[in-house]
Design an enzyme around this catalytic site. Structure first.
Site, PDB file in Angstrom:
ATOM      1  CG  ASP A 193      40.966  68.651  54.622  1.00 17.91           C
ATOM      2  OD1 ASP A 193      42.069  68.596  54.041  1.00 17.91           O
ATOM      3  OD2 ASP A 193      40.309  69.708  54.703  1.00 17.91           O
ATOM      4  CD1 TRP A 217      44.798  69.927  51.078  1.00 14.57           C
ATOM      5  CD2 TRP A 217      46.536  69.785  52.473  1.00 14.57           C
ATOM      6  NE1 TRP A 217      44.299  69.898  52.351  1.00 14.57           N
ATOM      7  CE2 TRP A 217      45.346  69.815  53.235  1.00 14.57           C
ATOM      8  CE3 TRP A 217      47.762  69.705  53.129  1.00 14.57           C
ATOM      9  CZ2 TRP A 217      45.340  69.747  54.613  1.00 14.57           C
ATOM     10  CZ3 TRP A 217      47.757  69.649  54.517  1.00 14.57           C
ATOM     11  CH2 TRP A 217      46.560  69.666  55.240  1.00 14.57           C
ATOM     12  N   GLY A 218      47.954  67.746  47.193  1.00 13.06           N
ATOM     13  CA  GLY A 218      48.955  67.553  46.152  1.00 13.06           C
ATOM     14  C   GLY A 218      50.370  67.379  46.620  1.00 13.06           C
ATOM     15  CG  ASP A 272      41.809  75.560  50.917  1.00 18.70           C
ATOM     16  OD1 ASP A 272      41.783  74.365  50.586  1.00 18.70           O
ATOM     17  OD2 ASP A 272      41.582  75.947  52.086  1.00 18.70           O
TER      18      ASP A 272
END
Length: 428
Positions: A134, A178-179, A199
């Site tokens: 993450d 997360w792009g 998410d």
């Protein structure tokens, strides 16, 4: 667009399995998770290929030990983490774990920045083969003097180095970026998958938004490197507010899009209480066969947006007409992005993989039936937020009397170069 994927024998195909986060977040014990694993086995999903069990955040104590090592939470794992992964292995699962490229994970537990090699050693000793990585609690820029690529590269290099030093297979690395910095352009140099956004949530507007984003980057996927659209929310979930869980047709569309776009398929919902309809969706062998195609790694991609002009950004109405190749035939996916039933149609030769002037047999990947042959066009009616998934195979020449002479009539000509003209009839 595209990737420079790691061809190291790890992660050639999308991972199938279960992830703990959406159902449990931090509220679990080893016994609870093993009950979920047993339900996956009992319901036939392990046999269908869902063989990764991903342990997400919150598994450790909040601080490292005196040697700087991550310590499993003794209340959650009273018999130790090694015992937990061995129990999973006895059931037939491969174990995956979670960490972070920052000082702490998104849940506030120890991250791996500055401890990449040490944490890899711990994860390997515990028995994990897959790492979701993450992007929370990142150090200040003047500390790292790196961007997101550099922080992820630290772990990727540590994985390579450990594999070489121990003569073992490297961990599979899934980047949860997360792009924000377009990971589809670069993440394939480091790992086997990358998240393309935030998410997921179990309602249609969240799914259509993800599909919209995927419409523009579908071509980035291939063997060893792929867009990750986040977890599967098919069935009873542990998150969300009303409208909550998806309808049956929405769940089918969700699963179809994720699978045909070659995303990892990690279940985020409760399999112990899953309905028969949920099991039919997740266990669709025809759809899974396309996702796990050993010879074609590319995803389906839009050939026409449908409601909108091509390349229109619209989270509510993403691309509706998709196609791609597979080892088993030409794949078509048609999505109804509206709240009411719609009649939808397409010209076969809009797909690059179709040969003009040919008949095609039509197999429905949801009804699992042969539906005769088609040439030139296919029409169908879809329910609100519904999907069609078709597999076409060449069935010989189309009828000699077929008119117009070309499916794309404005490109059609005689040998003397007379060309069809919409206004004047013919010109040369």
């Amino acid at each position: 667009m595209g990737t420079a994927a790691l061809n190291d024998g790890v992660g050639k195909l999308p991972a199938l399995g279960f992830n703990t986060w959406n159902l449990y977040q931090c509220n679990y014990t080893a016994d609870v998770l093993l009950e979920q694993a047993q339900a996956i086995v009992d319901r036939g999903l392990l046999k269908a290929g869902y063989n990764y069990f991903m342990l997400d955040d919150c598994y450790s104590l909040k601080e490292r030990d005196e040697n700087g090592r991550i310590v499993e939470d003794p209340e959650k794992f009273p018999n130790g983490m090694k015992n937990f992964t061995e129990s999973l292995a006895k059931l037939g699962f491969r174990a995956g774990i979670y960490s972070d490229a920052g000082y702490r994970t998104c849940g506030g537990y120890p991250g791996s920045y500055g401890n990449e090699a040490k944490d890899l050693e711990t994860f390997a000793e515990w028995g994990f083969e897959y790492l979701k990585y993450d992007n929370c609690y990142i150090p200040f820029d003047n500390v790292t003097q790196e961007n997101v690529y550099g922080r992820y590269e630290r772990m990727a290099e540590a994985i390579r180095a450990r594999a070489e030093e121990t003569d073992s297979a490297p961990l599979q690395l899934a980047l949860c970026e997360w792009g924000w910095q377009q990971p589809w352009r670069w993440a394939g140099r480091l790992g086997q998958s990358w998240r393309i956004g935030g998410d997921i949530r179990p309602w249609w507007s969240a799914l259509s938004s993800i599909i919209n984003q995927a419409s523009f980057i579908a071509g980035a996927t291939g063997f060893y490197a792929r867009n990750d659209l986040d977890m599967l929310e098919v069935g009873n979930t542990g998150i969300g507010t009303p409208p909550g869980n998806l309808s049956y047709d929405e769940a089918k569309s969700h699963f179809t899009a994720w699978a045909l776009l070659k995303s990892p398929l990690l279940i985020g919902s409760d399999m112990a209480s899953a309905s028969r309809e949920t099991m039919e969706i997740l266990g669709n062998e025809d759809i899974l066969r396309i996702n796990q195609d050993p010879h074609v790694g590319e995803a389906v991609a839009p050939f026409r947006w449908g409601h909108n002009a091509d390349y229109t950004w619209d989270p509510d109405h993403p691309a509706e007409y998709w196609t791609g190749n597979s080892s088993y035939g030409v794949v078509f996916m048609v999505l109804n992005t509206f709240d009411e039933p719609r009649h939808m149609s397409f010209n076969l030769t809009e797909s690059w993989a179709i040969r003009a002037g040919r008949l095609y047999s039509v197999y429905d990947l949801w009804t699992h039936t042969d539906n005769g042959t088609a040439y030139r066009n296919i029409s169908l009616t879809l329910p609100p937020h519904g999907v069609a998934a078709l597999l076409l195979n060449d069935a010989g020449p189309e009828p000699e009397a077929a008119e117009p002479y070309c499916a794309v009539w404005w490109q059609c000509s005689y040998p003397n170069v007379l060309v069809v003209d919409d206004d004047d009839g013919w010109h040369g």
